[in-house]
Design an enzyme around this catalytic site. Structure first.
Site, PDB file in Angstrom:
ATOM      1  N   GLY A  12       0.812  -1.212   0.000  1.00 10.42           N
ATOM      2  CA  GLY A  12       0.000   0.000   0.000  1.00 10.42           C
ATOM      3  C   GLY A  12       0.847   1.263   0.000  1.00 10.42           C
ATOM      4  O   GLY A  12       2.075   1.212  -0.126  1.00 10.42           O
ATOM      5  N   GLN A  13       0.177   2.405   0.165  1.00  7.31           N
ATOM      6  CA  GLN A  13       0.862   3.703   0.078  1.00  7.31           C
ATOM      7  C   GLN A  13       1.977   3.821   1.122  1.00  7.31           C
ATOM      8  O   GLN A  13       3.098   4.183   0.796  1.00  7.31           O
ATOM      9  CB  GLN A  13      -0.145   4.848   0.277  1.00  7.31           C
ATOM     10  CG  GLN A  13       0.469   6.227   0.009  1.00  7.31           C
ATOM     11  CD  GLN A  13      -0.309   7.373   0.647  1.00  7.31           C
ATOM     12  OE1 GLN A  13      -1.196   7.178   1.457  1.00  7.31           O
ATOM     13  NE2 GLN A  13       0.041   8.588   0.268  1.00  7.31           N
ATOM     14  N   ILE A  36      -2.254  -8.935   0.227  1.00  5.17           N
ATOM     15  CA  ILE A  36      -3.260  -9.846  -0.322  1.00  5.17           C
ATOM     16  C   ILE A  36      -2.930 -10.265  -1.764  1.00  5.17           C
ATOM     17  O   ILE A  36      -3.280 -11.340  -2.212  1.00  5.17           O
ATOM     18  CB  ILE A  36      -4.677  -9.212  -0.228  1.00  5.17           C
ATOM     19  CG1 ILE A  36      -5.788 -10.169  -0.639  1.00  5.17           C
ATOM     20  CG2 ILE A  36      -4.786  -7.930  -1.053  1.00  5.17           C
ATOM     21  CD1 ILE A  36      -6.612 -10.642   0.494  1.00  5.17           C
ATOM     22  N   ARG A  37      -2.204  -9.367  -2.472  1.00  2.15           N
ATOM     23  CA  ARG A  37      -1.760  -9.682  -3.828  1.00  2.15           C
ATOM     24  C   ARG A  37      -0.370  -9.088  -4.046  1.00  2.15           C
ATOM     25  O   ARG A  37       0.057  -8.215  -3.308  1.00  2.15           O
ATOM     26  CB  ARG A  37      -2.717  -9.073  -4.873  1.00  2.15           C
ATOM     27  CG  ARG A  37      -4.024  -9.824  -5.032  1.00  2.15           C
ATOM     28  CD  ARG A  37      -4.838  -9.272  -6.217  1.00  2.15           C
ATOM     29  NE  ARG A  37      -5.210  -7.877  -6.022  1.00  2.15           N
ATOM     30  CZ  ARG A  37      -6.278  -7.473  -5.345  1.00  2.15           C
ATOM     31  NH1 ARG A  37      -7.088  -8.353  -4.808  1.00  2.15           N
ATOM     32  NH2 ARG A  37      -6.548  -6.185  -5.199  1.00  2.15           N
ATOM     33  N   ASN A  53      -3.821 -12.929   3.598  1.00  2.00           N
ATOM     34  CA  ASN A  53      -5.070 -12.202   3.805  1.00  2.00           C
ATOM     35  C   ASN A  53      -5.096 -11.749   5.266  1.00  2.00           C
ATOM     36  O   ASN A  53      -5.066 -12.579   6.172  1.00  2.00           O
ATOM     37  CB  ASN A  53      -6.244 -13.144   3.494  1.00  2.00           C
ATOM     38  CG  ASN A  53      -7.586 -12.480   3.723  1.00  2.00           C
ATOM     39  OD1 ASN A  53      -7.669 -11.341   4.223  1.00  2.00           O
ATOM     40  ND2 ASN A  53      -8.649 -13.190   3.370  1.00  2.00           N
ATOM     41  N   TYR A 143     -14.494   4.820   8.633  1.00  2.00           N
ATOM     42  CA  TYR A 143     -13.041   4.711   8.841  1.00  2.00           C
ATOM     43  C   TYR A 143     -12.662   5.248  10.217  1.00  2.00           C
ATOM     44  O   TYR A 143     -11.932   4.604  10.982  1.00  2.00           O
ATOM     45  CB  TYR A 143     -12.356   5.501   7.726  1.00  2.00           C
ATOM     46  CG  TYR A 143     -10.855   5.561   7.792  1.00  2.00           C
ATOM     47  CD1 TYR A 143     -10.085   4.411   7.691  1.00  2.00           C
ATOM     48  CD2 TYR A 143     -10.208   6.786   7.899  1.00  2.00           C
ATOM     49  CE1 TYR A 143      -8.702   4.480   7.721  1.00  2.00           C
ATOM     50  CE2 TYR A 143      -8.825   6.863   7.922  1.00  2.00           C
ATOM     51  CZ  TYR A 143      -8.073   5.708   7.831  1.00  2.00           C
ATOM     52  OH  TYR A 143      -6.711   5.796   7.850  1.00  2.00           O
ATOM     53  N   LYS A 147     -11.024   3.342  13.449  1.00  2.00           N
ATOM     54  CA  LYS A 147      -9.735   3.732  14.031  1.00  2.00           C
ATOM     55  C   LYS A 147      -9.897   4.101  15.502  1.00  2.00           C
ATOM     56  O   LYS A 147      -9.052   3.755  16.335  1.00  2.00           O
ATOM     57  CB  LYS A 147      -9.118   4.893  13.243  1.00  2.00           C
ATOM     58  CG  LYS A 147      -8.614   4.491  11.863  1.00  2.00           C
ATOM     59  CD  LYS A 147      -7.446   3.506  11.952  1.00  2.00           C
ATOM     60  CE  LYS A 147      -6.896   3.120  10.601  1.00  2.00           C
ATOM     61  NZ  LYS A 147      -5.888   2.047  10.665  1.00  2.00           N
TER      62      LYS A 147
END
Ligand code: SER
Length: 313
Positions: A12-13, A36-37, A53, A143, A147
């Site tokens: 991710g970022q 996951i990929r 996962n 979100y 959190k």
């Protein structure tokens, strides 16, 4: 004892840059990247990579045992804008992945956890400017709710079970090498790409929407520093406020115009405006400064310079 790291959500970022940094500090053999990929070539090819996962406890436990993992960085999550479109999955992913890791620590299988929180834990009733560490927190996004709940659980697992969990409330993060994924602050990355590609940008937030932001280099350094700090220095086990810079779309456009004078910006606020309006405009991070010496380096103009120079190459 050697530090052996598992990064969940490594493509991710934040994960992409964090993986690179942790491999350079701890050695490629001691950092297991997972996602996951296989979504990022460098993350997959520059060291050990496993497909996992984040919702599968057995898979994570297996990796922890296989590689004798000591520290887990749980970076997998659905961000604010994406989460609004899929609330049930966002809650499932953001909460249950955290429980999996907390429970591995509770069982003594890992020693230390990093888990990112966000400025999204705050809400419309929070004081907007220089938002304190301890204040009213009534998040209005899926979100933010996930959190905020996560923070409560982190503190609970620390207090009741002695879990060494460390967390930062990241502001919007800006980086030239990785794309953001589904957040409300994403415009502040896209604007630099569009400035160079097209000379114009349509912003999904209004011109005066101030949000707390941070250059990725600072965010990665904060992550490494909080994880390396002696445990007694980490006094807050929910999550630390982290301030960087605070700016509006108009201000970032003006910063870009210092380098690209013809750059233009238009505004077409969409559903993300409401999310942004519920968040702080700036953050007081004096607790992080006092406890583990946090200090950001990049301001808006130094960040603009780095972004434009690196994206041009
Ligand atoms: N950058 C995130 C978002 O916009 C905030 O944590 O969702």
């Amino acid at each position: 004892m050697t530090t052996k790291i598992l990064i969940i959500g490594a493509c991710g970022q934040i994960g992409t840059e964090l993986t690179k940094k942790l491999r350079s500090i701890y050695g490629a053999d001691n950092v297991i990247a997972s996602d996951i990929r296989k979504l990022n070539i460098d993350v997959v090819n520059d060291g050990i990579f496993e497909v996992v996962n984040a919702l599968d406890f057995n898979q994570i436990e297996h990796l922890v045992e296989q590689y004798n993992i000591t520290d887990v960085y749980l970076m997998a999550a659905l961000l604010s804008a994406t989460a609004e479109k899929n609330p049930a999955f966002a809650w499932d992913l953001n909460m249950n992945s955290l429980f999996h890791v907390l429970n591995l620590a509770k069982a003594g299988k890992i020693k230390k956890i990093f888990w990112p929180s966000s400025i999204a834990v705050f809400g419309p009733t929070t004081p907007r400017y220089n938002t304190p560490q301890y204040t009213i927190m009534e998040p209005s996004t899926v979100y933010g709710i996930s959190k905020q709940s996560g923070e409560r659980w982190c503190e609970y697992y620390h207090t009741i079970y002695g879990v060494d969990i460390r967390s930062i409330r990241y502001p919007g993060l800006i980086s030239w090498s990785t794309e953001p994924g589904g957040g409300t602050t994403d415009y502040a990355v896209d604007i630099y790409h569009k400035a160079l590609e097209k000379g114009t940008f349509e912003c999904f937030l209004s011109e005066e929407t101030a949000l707390p932001m941070m250059y990725m280099d600072d965010a990665i350094r904060a992550t490494v520093e909080i994880m390396q700090a002696p445990t007694e220095r980490i006094k807050i086990r929910s999550s630390y406020n982290l301030g960087g810079v605070s700016f509006t779309p108009k201000e970032v456009a003006q910063s870009i115009q210092k380098h690209i004078p013809d750059f233009t910006i238009t505004y077409k606020p969409d559903f993300r405006q409401k999310i942004a309006d519920s968040w702080p405009a700036s953050i007081d991070d004096s607790c992080a400064n006092q406890d583990w010496n946090w200090k950001h380096e990049f301001d808006l103009d130094s960040m603009t310079l780095e972004m434009l120079e690196n994206l041009k190459r």
